[in-house]
Design a protein around this motif. Sequence first.
Motif, PDB file in Angstrom:
ATOM      1  N   ARG A 103       0.857  -1.179   0.000  1.00 27.64           N
ATOM      2  CA  ARG A 103       0.000   0.000   0.000  1.00 27.64           C
ATOM      3  C   ARG A 103       0.901   1.239   0.000  1.00 27.64           C
ATOM      4  O   ARG A 103       1.976   1.231   0.597  1.00 27.64           O
ATOM      5  N   TYR A 133     -10.644  -0.191  -0.111  1.00 26.67           N
ATOM      6  CA  TYR A 133     -10.424  -0.833  -1.409  1.00 26.67           C
ATOM      7  C   TYR A 133      -9.061  -1.512  -1.467  1.00 26.67           C
ATOM      8  O   TYR A 133      -8.887  -2.515  -2.175  1.00 26.67           O
ATOM      9  N   TYR A 134      -8.086  -0.989  -0.723  1.00 28.41           N
ATOM     10  CA  TYR A 134      -6.832  -1.728  -0.543  1.00 28.41           C
ATOM     11  C   TYR A 134      -7.135  -3.098   0.084  1.00 28.41           C
ATOM     12  O   TYR A 134      -6.614  -4.129  -0.360  1.00 28.41           O
ATOM     13  N   ALA A 506      -6.629  -1.156  -6.199  1.00 25.70           N
ATOM     14  CA  ALA A 506      -7.596  -0.555  -5.285  1.00 25.70           C
ATOM     15  C   ALA A 506      -8.367   0.574  -5.959  1.00 25.70           C
ATOM     16  O   ALA A 506      -9.593   0.685  -5.814  1.00 25.70           O
TER      17      ALA A 506
END
Length: 545
Positions: A103, A133-134, A506
């Motif tokens: 991330r 969404y990650y 994501a």
Amino acid sequence: MRNRLHYRASDRTRYDVVIVGSGVGGSMAAYALVAAGLKVLMIERGGTIHRGPSNWAPDQALELSPHYTMESHYLIRGDDRGRLGTFQCVGGPSVFYGGVAYRMREQDFCDCPEVVGSSGAAWPYRYDDIEPYYGWAERILRVAGRSVDDVRAPRRSDPYPNRAPDVQGPARLIWNAAMTLGLSPSHLPLAIDFGGPFGSGKACSMCGTCDGYACATSAKMEPSTAVLPRLIGRGLTLLSNTVVVRLLRRGGRVEGVDCLDRETGHRHVFRGDRYILAAGALGSPHLILSSGLHTSSPARDWVGRCLMRHCNGIVFGLYPRPLEGSRDFHKQIGILDQYGGTDGEPKLGCIQSIHPPPPGLVRDRIPGVLSRIAEPLANHSTGLLAIAEDEPQKANRVEASRSATDRYGIPRAVVTHRYTARDRAARRTLMRTAAAVLRESGAWIRQPVHIKTFSHAVGSLRMGLDPRTSPLDRSSRFRGVENLWVTDGSFMPRSAAVNPSLTIAANALLAAEHVAGARILEGRIEAPSWNRPEKALHPTGGGSR
């Protein structure tokens, strides 16, 4: 011949959404859209890569692969090579990636004048907006990591779906040396199936051929293994070996995709209500420019601009004796002590352990007797990759040639890219740290190598709040064209200093909600399993609970 998994699309059928490109951005958008019950057509220029022991052959690595082609090569300015080929296959270039699934950090979404300079690059949302969404992307890709040991880790709502394996082989040498120097090594988060509770049944064999090879066992979680087979079973139409020549426009809308079948030469036009471009940070702006869509944009002067690709370098260490486990998995460790960007620290980047060069590439790039000497020394070697964030510069760009065309009559893409003094200084600092770690681990020789590929290319159709300087809005919609979105790495205003694939994934899931006009992700999504059906995702009621 087309793979039997791929349905032949009819140009008489109208789709809800037509997606150009089957890489991470296209496939993850398709994942959400199919879940929402939409009829989706995906068009891919390349063919299917079949999996098996042949993928381990020396002539299957990176540019030696038959899926790397100069058929529609890019013209490169400021580079002694002069031209650059492309990877064309179902799943896109991510088929050949190393699986690192970082991330971006919270500070990467905030202002950083040191990096941004006069470019005006700015994220239109913050880390908290994309954080759910990650997590969704990590569950789809079954990312294996450890939440506790990354000193620069961003906030996360949920743990990793799977646990990264214990560090072993040459990576253990690197871990111990980094600790001795007062650094804080951590486990790389990897989109690789090592087993675990949400495994696919195709667990990694730790063979050491992640970087640069298609995975022979399908344990590397990239689109062609982790996403597309499931979507085809749920109604996605995937059309491979099909070249998109241009996007057809009527007024402020795309009305069709003009294509050529690579095998038959037949021409087709496919139509949908909405369109997604996911052809990569070089391919998507090229297609917009060669289709003339940039003339509709209030940011037309910025289309194809601010191309970034990270300022990367590798330091290879050569040891006096063969390394234990030298042929096994090297890519296990991240060192983020110098990531920076907060509390007045300079923004530098990260360091990651990496494999020695594939034997096939050694033979290809080192002539004659030297290659026969160098290849056995791979067992005495490991490497550290330095990734520095590069500045978004308007002068770095993708253009459509006014004179040269490829065999399909498409204007050639012309790419210009140069690093700034700040970019190079950040890379030097990281590579010095990498060399110090290798020296501490016992490497007698440390050889630096600068990377010239566009494997981390992003930014050429950046999103932003200012419609005059940002071709995309915060939903990834292309300004000036009502029904066109972009979900590949083009959307990123900054490159940050970690591998971009998970951020692309994501954002594609987030953008797909805007395309569908529905909240697809709501609450906790159950982690997918290859071996049992997922609960349905409903476009009106959010996700499975």
